[in-house]
Write a protein that holds these residues in place. Sequence first.
Motif, short mmCIF file in Angstrom:
data_model
loop_
_atom_site.label_atom_id
_atom_site.label_comp_id
_atom_site.label_asym_id
_atom_site.label_seq_id
_atom_site.Cartn_x
_atom_site.Cartn_y
_atom_site.Cartn_z
N ASP A 103 0.81 -1.21 0.00
CA ASP A 103 0.00 0.00 0.00
C ASP A 103 0.85 1.27 0.00
O ASP A 103 0.37 2.33 0.34
CB ASP A 103 -0.92 -0.01 1.24
CG ASP A 103 -1.96 1.10 1.17
OD1 ASP A 103 -2.40 1.42 0.06
OD2 ASP A 103 -2.31 1.63 2.23
N PHE A 104 2.14 1.17 -0.34
CA PHE A 104 2.90 2.41 -0.36
C PHE A 104 2.62 3.16 -1.65
O PHE A 104 2.39 2.58 -2.69
CB PHE A 104 4.37 2.24 -0.07
CG PHE A 104 5.15 1.29 -0.94
CD1 PHE A 104 5.78 0.22 -0.38
CD2 PHE A 104 5.27 1.50 -2.30
CE1 PHE A 104 6.52 -0.65 -1.16
CE2 PHE A 104 6.01 0.65 -3.08
CZ PHE A 104 6.64 -0.44 -2.51
N TYR A 105 2.61 4.46 -1.54
CA TYR A 105 2.23 5.32 -2.65
C TYR A 105 3.50 5.80 -3.35
O TYR A 105 4.22 6.65 -2.85
CB TYR A 105 1.41 6.49 -2.12
CG TYR A 105 0.81 7.33 -3.21
CD1 TYR A 105 0.07 6.77 -4.24
CD2 TYR A 105 1.00 8.71 -3.22
CE1 TYR A 105 -0.46 7.54 -5.24
CE2 TYR A 105 0.46 9.49 -4.22
CZ TYR A 105 -0.26 8.90 -5.23
OH TYR A 105 -0.79 9.68 -6.23
N ARG A 106 3.75 5.25 -4.52
CA ARG A 106 5.02 5.50 -5.20
C ARG A 106 5.22 6.94 -5.64
O ARG A 106 6.34 7.41 -5.70
CB ARG A 106 5.17 4.55 -6.39
CG ARG A 106 5.47 3.13 -5.91
CD ARG A 106 5.74 2.21 -7.02
NE ARG A 106 7.06 2.43 -7.60
CZ ARG A 106 7.52 1.76 -8.64
NH1 ARG A 106 6.78 0.84 -9.22
NH2 ARG A 106 8.71 2.02 -9.12
N ALA A 107 4.16 7.66 -5.93
CA ALA A 107 4.32 9.06 -6.34
C ALA A 107 4.96 9.87 -5.22
O ALA A 107 5.82 10.72 -5.47
CB ALA A 107 2.98 9.66 -6.74
N GLU A 108 4.54 9.62 -3.98
CA GLU A 108 5.16 10.30 -2.85
C GLU A 108 6.58 9.79 -2.61
O GLU A 108 7.47 10.55 -2.27
CB GLU A 108 4.33 10.09 -1.59
CG GLU A 108 3.04 10.87 -1.57
CD GLU A 108 2.21 10.57 -0.33
OE1 GLU A 108 2.71 9.87 0.59
OE2 GLU A 108 1.06 11.02 -0.28
N LEU A 109 6.76 8.51 -2.78
CA LEU A 109 8.07 7.92 -2.52
C LEU A 109 9.13 8.38 -3.52
O LEU A 109 10.30 8.45 -3.19
CB LEU A 109 7.98 6.39 -2.56
CG LEU A 109 7.30 5.75 -1.37
CD1 LEU A 109 7.17 4.25 -1.59
CD2 LEU A 109 8.06 6.02 -0.10
N GLN A 110 8.72 8.70 -4.74
CA GLN A 110 9.69 9.12 -5.75
C GLN A 110 10.48 10.34 -5.29
O GLN A 110 11.68 10.41 -5.48
CB GLN A 110 8.99 9.45 -7.07
CG GLN A 110 8.59 8.23 -7.85
CD GLN A 110 7.91 8.62 -9.15
OE1 GLN A 110 7.10 9.53 -9.18
NE2 GLN A 110 8.25 7.92 -10.20
#
Length: 194
Positions: A103-110
């Motif tokens: 459930d991690f949000y890749r847009a934020e993680l980028q």
Amino acid sequence: MKEPVPRGKLPIAFITAVVITLAGVTAFAFQATSTNEFCTACHEMKRHQTELRFSPHAVDKDKNPIRCVQCHLPNSFGPKYVAYKTYLGVKDMLVHTFGDPNDFYRAELQVSARMFIDDESCRACHEDLMKDTKDKPISLEGKLAHEAYLGTNGCTNRGCADCHQNTAHLPSFDRRYAVNAEFAAKLPIEKEGM
């Protein structure tokens, strides 16, 4: 009868032994946790491994498969390396153990991930910024951007990964952009939101 050990020598010998043991254990742990096999052992990292395998950065300048640590940790061992490795390792372990890794949000993680891609890691393979990987001159736009990066035509506080996004990993929501079309065409289709 045995001679008693002088008072000040026992603690120094003990501390030295402890420091040497800790250094050896730390070196072994750093080595063991710096392999691609270790990095991708958790199922949530499999998608990153797949993306890397099909990316333009699948191999380094010597045509060897890229290792996770080549991009995600500084090139040289030192305080920065230890800080990055410790922070990223603890964070990943906590997410894997206590969070929902699916459930991690890749847009934020980028955004945060780019902070941990050191320019020196990029420059280890890309030494001449005025030529592309086929040793041909880069575009005028690229030349101006690299001159700004190098400080010869103004200045910039952006790093390599700030401009060169999606060169090794390409989440599904960025596959729609024309600049990513060639990379996206090589990747298997995945569910939205991944």
